[in-house]
Scaffold this motif. Sequence first.
Motif, short mmCIF file in Angstrom:
data_model
loop_
_atom_site.label_atom_id
_atom_site.label_comp_id
_atom_site.label_asym_id
_atom_site.label_seq_id
_atom_site.Cartn_x
_atom_site.Cartn_y
_atom_site.Cartn_z
N ALA A 193 -9.04 -1.44 -27.91
CA ALA A 193 -7.62 -1.55 -28.21
C ALA A 193 -6.85 -1.92 -26.96
O ALA A 193 -7.28 -1.65 -25.83
N ALA A 194 -5.70 -2.55 -27.17
CA ALA A 194 -4.80 -2.84 -26.05
C ALA A 194 -3.95 -1.60 -25.80
O ALA A 194 -3.13 -1.22 -26.63
N LEU A 195 -4.15 -0.95 -24.67
CA LEU A 195 -3.47 0.30 -24.38
C LEU A 195 -2.28 0.07 -23.44
O LEU A 195 -2.32 -0.81 -22.59
N ASN A 196 -1.25 0.89 -23.61
CA ASN A 196 -0.16 0.84 -22.64
C ASN A 196 -0.57 1.67 -21.41
O ASN A 196 -1.60 2.36 -21.43
N PRO A 197 0.19 1.62 -20.32
CA PRO A 197 -0.23 2.33 -19.10
C PRO A 197 -0.48 3.82 -19.29
O PRO A 197 -1.43 4.38 -18.73
N ASP A 198 0.37 4.52 -20.10
CA ASP A 198 0.17 5.96 -20.31
C ASP A 198 -1.14 6.23 -21.05
O ASP A 198 -1.89 7.15 -20.70
N GLN A 199 -1.40 5.43 -22.09
CA GLN A 199 -2.65 5.61 -22.84
C GLN A 199 -3.86 5.35 -21.95
O GLN A 199 -4.84 6.11 -21.97
N ALA B 46 -4.10 5.58 -18.73
CA ALA B 46 -4.26 6.64 -17.73
C ALA B 46 -4.87 7.89 -18.35
O ALA B 46 -5.73 8.54 -17.74
N ALA B 47 -4.44 8.23 -19.57
CA ALA B 47 -4.99 9.41 -20.24
C ALA B 47 -6.46 9.21 -20.55
O ALA B 47 -7.28 10.11 -20.32
N ALA B 48 -6.82 8.03 -21.06
CA ALA B 48 -8.22 7.75 -21.38
C ALA B 48 -9.08 7.81 -20.12
O ALA B 48 -10.19 8.37 -20.14
N GLN B 49 -8.58 7.27 -19.03
CA GLN B 49 -9.35 7.27 -17.79
C GLN B 49 -9.54 8.69 -17.27
O GLN B 49 -10.61 9.06 -16.78
N ALA B 50 -8.48 9.51 -17.37
CA ALA B 50 -8.58 10.90 -16.89
C ALA B 50 -9.63 11.67 -17.68
O ALA B 50 -10.42 12.43 -17.11
N SER C 70 2.58 7.85 -30.66
CA SER C 70 2.41 7.38 -29.27
C SER C 70 1.02 6.83 -28.99
O SER C 70 0.76 6.33 -27.91
N GLY C 71 0.10 6.95 -29.96
CA GLY C 71 -1.23 6.37 -29.77
C GLY C 71 -2.23 7.31 -29.13
O GLY C 71 -3.07 6.88 -28.34
N LYS C 72 -2.15 8.60 -29.48
CA LYS C 72 -3.11 9.56 -28.94
C LYS C 72 -4.53 9.24 -29.39
O LYS C 72 -5.48 9.37 -28.62
N THR C 73 -4.66 8.81 -30.66
CA THR C 73 -6.01 8.50 -31.18
C THR C 73 -6.64 7.37 -30.39
O THR C 73 -7.81 7.44 -30.00
N GLU C 74 -5.87 6.30 -30.13
CA GLU C 74 -6.42 5.19 -29.36
C GLU C 74 -6.83 5.64 -27.96
O GLU C 74 -7.84 5.18 -27.42
N ALA C 75 -6.05 6.56 -27.38
CA ALA C 75 -6.37 7.02 -26.03
C ALA C 75 -7.69 7.78 -26.01
O ALA C 75 -8.55 7.54 -25.15
N TYR C 76 -7.87 8.72 -26.93
CA TYR C 76 -9.13 9.48 -26.85
C TYR C 76 -10.32 8.68 -27.35
O TYR C 76 -11.45 8.92 -26.92
N LEU D 174 -1.91 15.67 -19.99
CA LEU D 174 -1.79 14.22 -20.12
C LEU D 174 -0.66 13.92 -21.10
O LEU D 174 -0.70 14.35 -22.25
N LYS D 175 0.36 13.16 -20.65
CA LYS D 175 1.56 12.97 -21.46
C LYS D 175 1.71 11.51 -21.88
O LYS D 175 1.56 10.60 -21.06
N LEU D 176 2.00 11.33 -23.18
CA LEU D 176 2.36 10.01 -23.72
C LEU D 176 3.79 10.13 -24.22
O LEU D 176 4.04 10.74 -25.27
N GLY D 177 4.72 9.57 -23.48
CA GLY D 177 6.13 9.87 -23.72
C GLY D 177 6.84 8.95 -24.69
O GLY D 177 7.98 9.23 -25.06
N ALA D 178 6.22 7.86 -25.12
CA ALA D 178 6.93 6.91 -25.99
C ALA D 178 5.98 6.42 -27.07
O ALA D 178 4.76 6.47 -26.93
N ARG D 179 6.57 5.95 -28.16
CA ARG D 179 5.76 5.37 -29.23
C ARG D 179 5.11 4.08 -28.77
O ARG D 179 5.64 3.36 -27.93
N HIS D 180 3.96 3.81 -29.39
CA HIS D 180 3.20 2.63 -29.00
C HIS D 180 3.87 1.38 -29.55
O HIS D 180 4.39 1.37 -30.67
N GLY D 181 3.86 0.30 -28.77
CA GLY D 181 4.39 -0.98 -29.23
C GLY D 181 5.90 -0.95 -29.36
O GLY D 181 6.62 -0.35 -28.57
N ALA D 182 6.40 -1.60 -30.46
CA ALA D 182 7.85 -1.74 -30.63
C ALA D 182 8.48 -0.56 -31.35
O ALA D 182 9.70 -0.47 -31.46
N ALA D 183 7.67 0.38 -31.86
CA ALA D 183 8.20 1.50 -32.65
C ALA D 183 9.00 2.45 -31.77
O ALA D 183 8.69 2.65 -30.60
N VAL D 184 10.04 3.06 -32.38
CA VAL D 184 10.85 4.05 -31.68
C VAL D 184 10.93 5.29 -32.55
O VAL D 184 10.70 5.25 -33.76
#
Length: 720
Positions: A184-190, A192-196, A217-223, A366-376
Amino acid sequence: MKVASVLIPLPVPEAFDYEVPEGLEVARGDQVAVPLGPRLVRGIVAEARETTGSNRRLKAVAERLDEPALPGRTVDFVEWAARWTLSAPGEMAAAALKGLRAPRPRPERRVRRVGERSPARPTAARTAVLEALGDRAMAAADLARAAGVSAGVVKGLLDEGVLQAIEIAAVAAFDRPDPDHAPAALNPDQAAAAQALADAVSTGRFAPFLLDGVTGSGKTEAYLEAAAQVLRADPEAQILILLPEIALTQAVIERIAARFGAAPAEWHSGVAPPRRRQVWEAVRAGRCNIVVGARSALFLPFVRLRMIVVDEEHDSSFKQEEGLVYHGRDLAVARARIEEATVALASATPSLETLWNARHGRYGWLKLGARHGAAVLPEIRLVDLRECPPDPQTWLSQPLREAIGETLLKGEQSLLFLNRRGYAPVVLCRACGHRLTAPDTDSWLVEHRYTGRLVCHLTGFSMPRPKLCPACGAEDSLVSVGPGVERVEEEVRQLFPEARTAVFSSDTVPDGRSARELIQRMAEGGIDILVATQAAAKGHNFPNLTLVGVVDADLGLRGGDLRAAERTFQLLTQATGRAGRAERPGRALLQTWTPEHPVLQALAAGDRDAFVEAEMAEREAAALPPHGRLAALILSSENPQAVEKAARDLAEAIPNAERLEVYGPADAPLALVRGRRRKRLLVRADRDVDLQAFLRTWLGRVRIPASVRLNVDVDPYSFL
């Protein structure tokens, strides 16, 4: 003399000792048959030791069973879980053997060639069959398709003796997940969480984390990306993903299959017993890398468990309150510690216990502070029912009705949330005021209009709705009080007759298949208005859903439950978080009679931190979890005098202890369930007190009669 301590699936406080006969080798984790009274039973060897003798004659181990041994760390976990929950270790061992109690799948019937034998009359079709088969064994139908012939050609070769039918034990094939299949294409927060998480796994040491991200925020994609990195580094690694609800399982399985090109194994009560046995054996043999399951999957015999994910870790469904009493989240952390693995507790609304551990550095955060993509995140508005109450005998206010109409005009979807099953929660008599309850139980009967029955959600009892009041005999005097989801749907159909409406609750979707079908209909736009209980508030992603209406935001705030405010905040955050998860913005309207309540104010402001601070301060002032510890003792019996005496005996035997209090005994709020009278005692202790040691000492002083059942609940979630 060699002695084996054997865990037997019985409610006894310790393992039984047996002599190991000369020439028989047994080791920790082996499965053995041992005599118990007049019969042989299965057990697990907890310890095998040499001893100089015994002051009592020991029975001998009958045999070591030809079954896979439990890995040593699985036995460690079973014993730890028994000590922590004050359960019988044999019963915990039985949970670890649950898969082996299921029957084996029926053998597969295949055909193979008999030596070099050839048909008396070779034909092109027969030759094609033999060439397609080669030296393999295949199912007859598969062979016919591979050779491009009819089934009759294969049958003719069988009749002639050129081929023979054999039976092969069915072995589940779990394809190896490909970590590079569809990243998946991850944002920087995702990322970083996956790498940690992946870095923590690579150390080979115990590492707990809170994966804290807002809804969407895409927690599933991160893990899942962390899991991919783990498998890339170690193709033999095993990963366990725990979910609170079976209804969520299929959606997560589809996401995992899409990510890795291979479906994971499933483990929950909806899986057929033969399949569960296959999963158990594959996990033990290391042939299964990813398992998605309910809390009981913690007891599977993993041989290389490197990462555990507890998704929606705050969910109270992880607490098992029947039979073995334990919290899946807490046992997941313990299993990871024993396995020296990484555990990620993922949630948009973490439990206060998990937040406390993260704040004090016991867990990585590990914090994901915003929704993934264009969603708010959706806009949340409180509807004050004191200013705009619904019409009599209706439940939707004018602002919510208007919002639903606007949403329909835009071609978007609405979700009306009410965490109450059935049509009406109470049925009472207008003549005498009698409330209908289940026989031998204090629980009220809930009307279900779809089935025309009154149902007890506690015991499962149901009956047709009577025409006469059972108390006073008045005719046609029974009235339905309050709304359930069926009653809200009835109102929606009257207001919006052209809308496609459906109900999502455990009554309307009683199994995984029906839940998947309804979720798919909603995701594909086949439903305009979904009226739902909490079944729809967890993890679902409906791209065209832009409005969530909470029919009764005050519902969970009533009563004296320790976690009432926390649960309400979590549930309403999850429910409102279903809106606006794609490109279109979402909004949520919460109907309330108490808009000034701190929980609702925090929700409207989107200020989780303010709620957490206030709730933590209240818990700290009372020394309640997470600032203290609780345990409940529940006594029940069909004999009221016996349960009263047992409660008095317990109260008189309380050991002296500092920084610890015992409250009760008192009648449980539900004092009668299935004909059994119930008494409760509650223990509160400071956080650093050894609560289990206190309970063991206390219970060791009292003999509870066989007619009284005692349940011990460490860290209770239900106070009924």
